[in-house]
Design a protein around this motif. Structure first.
Motif, PDB file in Angstrom:
ATOM      1  N   ILE A  54       0.839  -1.203   0.000  1.00  0.00           N
ATOM      2  CA  ILE A  54       0.000   0.000   0.000  1.00  0.00           C
ATOM      3  C   ILE A  54       0.871   1.249   0.000  1.00  0.00           C
ATOM      4  CG2 ILE A  54      -1.751   1.282   1.280  1.00  0.00           C
ATOM      5  CD1 ILE A  54      -2.708  -1.435   2.407  1.00  0.00           C
ATOM      6  N   LEU A  55       1.986   1.202   0.723  1.00  0.00           N
ATOM      7  CA  LEU A  55       2.928   2.324   0.712  1.00  0.00           C
ATOM      8  C   LEU A  55       3.449   2.588  -0.689  1.00  0.00           C
ATOM      9  CD1 LEU A  55       4.979   4.353   1.888  1.00  0.00           C
ATOM     10  CD2 LEU A  55       6.439   2.406   2.465  1.00  0.00           C
ATOM     11  N   LEU A  56       3.881   1.536  -1.370  1.00  0.00           N
ATOM     12  CA  LEU A  56       4.411   1.706  -2.728  1.00  0.00           C
ATOM     13  C   LEU A  56       3.332   2.189  -3.689  1.00  0.00           C
ATOM     14  CD1 LEU A  56       6.672  -1.479  -2.928  1.00  0.00           C
ATOM     15  CD2 LEU A  56       7.386   0.887  -2.515  1.00  0.00           C
ATOM     16  N   VAL A  73      -0.156  11.372   0.036  1.00  0.00           N
ATOM     17  CA  VAL A  73       0.996  11.642   0.904  1.00  0.00           C
ATOM     18  C   VAL A  73       0.698  11.188   2.330  1.00  0.00           C
ATOM     19  CG1 VAL A  73       2.345  13.479   1.997  1.00  0.00           C
ATOM     20  CG2 VAL A  73       1.977  13.498  -0.475  1.00  0.00           C
ATOM     21  N   LEU A  74      -0.515  11.474   2.812  1.00  0.00           N
ATOM     22  CA  LEU A  74      -0.888  11.074   4.169  1.00  0.00           C
ATOM     23  C   LEU A  74      -0.886   9.556   4.334  1.00  0.00           C
ATOM     24  CD1 LEU A  74      -3.757  13.613   4.970  1.00  0.00           C
ATOM     25  CD2 LEU A  74      -1.470  13.540   5.981  1.00  0.00           C
ATOM     26  N   THR A  75      -1.439   8.848   3.344  1.00  0.00           N
ATOM     27  CA  THR A  75      -1.447   7.380   3.448  1.00  0.00           C
ATOM     28  C   THR A  75      -0.022   6.827   3.364  1.00  0.00           C
ATOM     29  OG1 THR A  75      -1.841   7.162   1.053  1.00  0.00           O
ATOM     30  CG2 THR A  75      -3.768   7.149   2.495  1.00  0.00           C
ATOM     31  N   ALA A  76       0.789   7.417   2.509  1.00  0.00           N
ATOM     32  CA  ALA A  76       2.177   6.956   2.390  1.00  0.00           C
ATOM     33  C   ALA A  76       2.945   7.191   3.690  1.00  0.00           C
ATOM     34  CB  ALA A  76       2.877   7.659   1.227  1.00  0.00           C
ATOM     35  N   LEU A  77       2.721   8.345   4.328  1.00  0.00           N
ATOM     36  CA  LEU A  77       3.407   8.643   5.581  1.00  0.00           C
ATOM     37  C   LEU A  77       2.982   7.675   6.682  1.00  0.00           C
ATOM     38  CD1 LEU A  77       3.334  12.558   5.646  1.00  0.00           C
ATOM     39  CD2 LEU A  77       5.332  11.085   5.342  1.00  0.00           C
ATOM     40  N   TYR A  78       1.684   7.381   6.743  1.00  0.00           N
ATOM     41  CA  TYR A  78       1.195   6.470   7.777  1.00  0.00           C
ATOM     42  C   TYR A  78       1.736   5.056   7.558  1.00  0.00           C
ATOM     43  CZ  TYR A  78      -1.797   3.407  10.453  1.00  0.00           C
ATOM     44  OH  TYR A  78      -2.248   2.420  11.290  1.00  0.00           O
ATOM     45  N   GLN A  79       1.602   4.552   6.330  1.00  0.00           N
ATOM     46  CA  GLN A  79       2.098   3.202   6.053  1.00  0.00           C
ATOM     47  C   GLN A  79       3.612   3.135   6.208  1.00  0.00           C
ATOM     48  OE1 GLN A  79       0.111   0.835   5.872  1.00  0.00           O
ATOM     49  NE2 GLN A  79      -1.813   1.472   4.937  1.00  0.00           N
ATOM     50  N   GLY A  80       4.300   4.189   5.795  1.00  0.00           N
ATOM     51  CA  GLY A  80       5.746   4.218   5.935  1.00  0.00           C
ATOM     52  C   GLY A  80       6.182   4.200   7.394  1.00  0.00           C
ATOM     53  N   ARG A  81       5.414   4.862   8.249  1.00  0.00           N
ATOM     54  CA  ARG A  81       5.723   4.869   9.680  1.00  0.00           C
ATOM     55  C   ARG A  81       5.637   3.466  10.265  1.00  0.00           C
ATOM     56  NH1 ARG A  81       2.507   5.527  14.310  1.00  0.00           N
ATOM     57  NH2 ARG A  81       3.606   6.470  16.079  1.00  0.00           N
ATOM     58  N   PHE A 126      11.329  -1.747  10.149  1.00  0.00           N
ATOM     59  CA  PHE A 126      11.789  -3.036   9.629  1.00  0.00           C
ATOM     60  C   PHE A 126      12.710  -2.868   8.422  1.00  0.00           C
ATOM     61  CE2 PHE A 126       7.936  -3.603  11.982  1.00  0.00           C
ATOM     62  CZ  PHE A 126       8.201  -4.704  12.763  1.00  0.00           C
ATOM     63  N   THR A 127      13.288  -1.699   8.301  1.00  0.00           N
ATOM     64  CA  THR A 127      14.260  -1.435   7.246  1.00  0.00           C
ATOM     65  C   THR A 127      15.637  -1.242   7.875  1.00  0.00           C
ATOM     66  OG1 THR A 127      14.068   0.977   7.289  1.00  0.00           O
ATOM     67  CG2 THR A 127      12.441  -0.239   5.970  1.00  0.00           C
ATOM     68  N   PRO A 128      16.700  -1.424   7.112  1.00  0.00           N
ATOM     69  CA  PRO A 128      18.064  -1.209   7.650  1.00  0.00           C
ATOM     70  C   PRO A 128      18.337   0.229   8.058  1.00  0.00           C
ATOM     71  CG  PRO A 128      18.122  -2.565   5.666  1.00  0.00           C
ATOM     72  CD  PRO A 128      16.728  -2.018   5.768  1.00  0.00           C
ATOM     73  N   LEU A 129      17.424   1.158   7.720  1.00  0.00           N
ATOM     74  CA  LEU A 129      17.610   2.556   8.091  1.00  0.00           C
ATOM     75  C   LEU A 129      17.259   2.818   9.550  1.00  0.00           C
ATOM     76  CD1 LEU A 129      16.046   4.236   4.915  1.00  0.00           C
ATOM     77  CD2 LEU A 129      18.482   3.876   5.417  1.00  0.00           C
ATOM     78  N   ALA A 130      16.511   1.915  10.156  1.00  0.00           N
ATOM     79  CA  ALA A 130      16.079   2.089  11.540  1.00  0.00           C
ATOM     80  C   ALA A 130      17.106   1.501  12.503  1.00  0.00           C
ATOM     81  CB  ALA A 130      14.722   1.429  11.752  1.00  0.00           C
ATOM     82  N   GLN A 131      16.997   1.888  13.771  1.00  0.00           N
ATOM     83  CA  GLN A 131      17.885   1.345  14.788  1.00  0.00           C
ATOM     84  C   GLN A 131      17.531  -0.111  15.058  1.00  0.00           C
ATOM     85  OE1 GLN A 131      17.960   3.559  18.434  1.00  0.00           O
ATOM     86  NE2 GLN A 131      19.267   2.082  19.506  1.00  0.00           N
ATOM     87  N   VAL A 166       1.688 -10.450  10.609  1.00  0.00           N
ATOM     88  CA  VAL A 166       2.869  -9.717  10.150  1.00  0.00           C
ATOM     89  C   VAL A 166       3.595  -9.060  11.311  1.00  0.00           C
ATOM     90  CG1 VAL A 166       2.260  -9.275   7.739  1.00  0.00           C
ATOM     91  CG2 VAL A 166       1.289  -7.850   9.539  1.00  0.00           C
ATOM     92  N   ALA A 167       4.885  -8.847  11.115  1.00  0.00           N
ATOM     93  CA  ALA A 167       5.740  -8.350  12.195  1.00  0.00           C
ATOM     94  C   ALA A 167       5.331  -6.968  12.675  1.00  0.00           C
ATOM     95  CB  ALA A 167       7.194  -8.341  11.729  1.00  0.00           C
ATOM     96  N   TRP A 168       4.654  -6.156  11.831  1.00  0.00           N
ATOM     97  CA  TRP A 168       4.323  -4.782  12.200  1.00  0.00           C
ATOM     98  C   TRP A 168       2.883  -4.622  12.685  1.00  0.00           C
ATOM     99  CZ3 TRP A 168       6.509  -5.235   7.044  1.00  0.00           C
ATOM    100  CH2 TRP A 168       5.582  -5.631   6.083  1.00  0.00           C
ATOM    101  N   SER A 169       2.136  -5.703  12.871  1.00  0.00           N
ATOM    102  CA  SER A 169       0.745  -5.596  13.306  1.00  0.00           C
ATOM    103  C   SER A 169       0.665  -5.127  14.751  1.00  0.00           C
ATOM    104  CB  SER A 169       0.036  -6.943  13.173  1.00  0.00           C
ATOM    105  OG  SER A 169       0.497  -7.846  14.169  1.00  0.00           O
ATOM    106  N   TRP A 170      -0.511  -4.628  15.139  1.00  0.00           N
ATOM    107  CA  TRP A 170      -0.661  -4.167  16.520  1.00  0.00           C
ATOM    108  C   TRP A 170      -0.573  -5.323  17.501  1.00  0.00           C
ATOM    109  CZ3 TRP A 170      -4.213  -5.864  20.018  1.00  0.00           C
ATOM    110  CH2 TRP A 170      -5.345  -6.514  19.537  1.00  0.00           C
ATOM    111  N   SER A 171      -1.034  -6.524  17.082  1.00  0.00           N
ATOM    112  CA  SER A 171      -0.952  -7.680  17.985  1.00  0.00           C
ATOM    113  C   SER A 171       0.494  -8.131  18.155  1.00  0.00           C
ATOM    114  CB  SER A 171      -1.821  -8.833  17.472  1.00  0.00           C
ATOM    115  OG  SER A 171      -1.585  -9.092  16.104  1.00  0.00           O
ATOM    116  N   ALA A 172       1.318  -8.009  17.101  1.00  0.00           N
ATOM    117  CA  ALA A 172       2.737  -8.337  17.220  1.00  0.00           C
ATOM    118  C   ALA A 172       3.449  -7.334  18.128  1.00  0.00           C
ATOM    119  CB  ALA A 172       3.398  -8.360  15.843  1.00  0.00           C
ATOM    120  N   MET A 173       3.078  -6.061  18.017  1.00  0.00           N
ATOM    121  CA  MET A 173       3.672  -5.052  18.883  1.00  0.00           C
ATOM    122  C   MET A 173       3.272  -5.276  20.343  1.00  0.00           C
ATOM    123  SD  MET A 173       5.576  -3.115  16.985  1.00  0.00           S
ATOM    124  CE  MET A 173       5.960  -4.622  16.089  1.00  0.00           C
TER     125      MET A 173
END
Length: 327
Positions: free
Chosen positions: A41-43, A68-76, A81-86, A245-252
């Protein structure tokens, strides 16, 4: 031109709708399923930002703002889970350390390519083996391989929720338990690592969010697994097909309740399903660990004829972990 404008708005509204649906606190499968394709969805949102340039000027700002708003939310949601994050877990060097290898694989019950899995097991030589969707056919096909392990726990079923656990490690206890009412097993074992430290191993395979299933039982099973060892002083390693998925609210929530660390955070998404599609792949075969366990590597194995990739982890357990058990 009218057709193009209409098509762009239809796609744009659809992207907004599925993004909003992923915010709804519901256990209905057709709501929760939209947590899975966040990257897709982000892409799509980013692509539609550029496509919006084709709209008339009086529509362009509103359309592109929504995208832009949907991309920002999905990107957040996806960014951690990208190598750019800590990184959540630092990868350590295996030199001079007593390590062990764990292999978890949803074999796909109907898959008849048994040789691919036995070859992988022979090549990777795991100390801990967790197999899901194992029926009697798989149990028979793996009999020679499993005979090399002193501890084998079998929960063989023909309903896609069979499970086989095998280990060569010293075992304090190993059993299948049921954390929800949907008859899907959870494997719980106390194991001694090569260096002498003890740790808990948990294997999970709850039901997926598909037509006919809500996610209520899955979410409850994942939540209860997170708190299984809360009062233990042993470190914990958890593997399995979470169907989440690793980013779901239940996984968090799972990570928070159990104070777990996720090797994917800061390392890469590492999608594991669907192995048969290059584009529609999601990180649903999970591996979590707690303090006291060091990560040497976490990777995806080769295709074995299943719709899931096998997942392999190499870890080192603190030598002081659970020394009391050895006495």
């Amino acid at each position: 031109m009218t057709f193009l404008i209409t098509a762009l708005w239809l796609v744009g509204v659809a992207i907004v709708c599925v993004t909003v649906l992923s915010l709804v606190p519901s256990s209905r499968w057709w709501v929760r399923m939209w947590e899975f394709p966040r990257l897709h969805i982000l892409l799509a949102s980013v692509a539609m930002i550029f496509a919006g340039m084709a709209l008339p000027e009086n529509q362009r700002f509103a359309f592109m703002s929504l995208m832009v708003l949907t991309a920002l939310y999905q990107g957040r949601k996806v960014f951690p889970f990208t190598p750019l994050a800590q990184a959540d877990v630092a990868v350590c060097n295996a030199d001079g350390r007593d390590t062990l290898t764990m292999l978890a694989s949803n074999v796909l019950m109907e898959n008849d390519n048994h040789a691919a899995l036995t070859d992988l097991i022979s090549h990777s030589d795991p100390d801990v083996l967790l197999l899901m969707e194992t029926n009697e056919v798989w149990n028979t096909a793996l009999s020679a391989t499993l005979s090399r392990y002193p501890t084998v726990v079998r929960h063989v079923r023909d309903n896609h929720y069979g499970m086989i656990f095998a280990t060569r490690l010293k075992t304090g206890a190993a059993e299948t338990i049921f954390l929800s009412d949907d008859n899907t097993p959870t494997l719980l074992a106390d194991l001694q690592a090569p260096g002498g430290g003890w740790f808990h191993f948990i294997g999970l395979h709850p039901r997926p969010p598909v037509p006919g299933n809500t996610t209520q039982e899955r979410d409850e099973q994942i939540k209860r697994a997170a708190t299984l060892t809360r009062h233990s002083d042993l470190p914990v390693a958890i593997m399995g097909d979470f169907n989440d998925v690793a980013w779901s609210w239940s996984a968090m929530r799972f990570k928070h309740h159990g104070q777990y660390l996720d090797p994917r955070i800061g390392q890469g998404i590492l999608p594991s399903f669907d192995a048969n599609h290059r584009i529609l792949r999601f990180p649903i075969d999970q591996f979590y660990l707690t303090e006291g366990i060091d990560l040497v590597s976490f990777r995806r194995g080769p295709r074995i004829g299943s719709d899931h990739f096998p997942m392999l982890a190499v870890i080192a357990v603190s030598q002081n972990a659970g020394r009391r058990k050895s006495g």
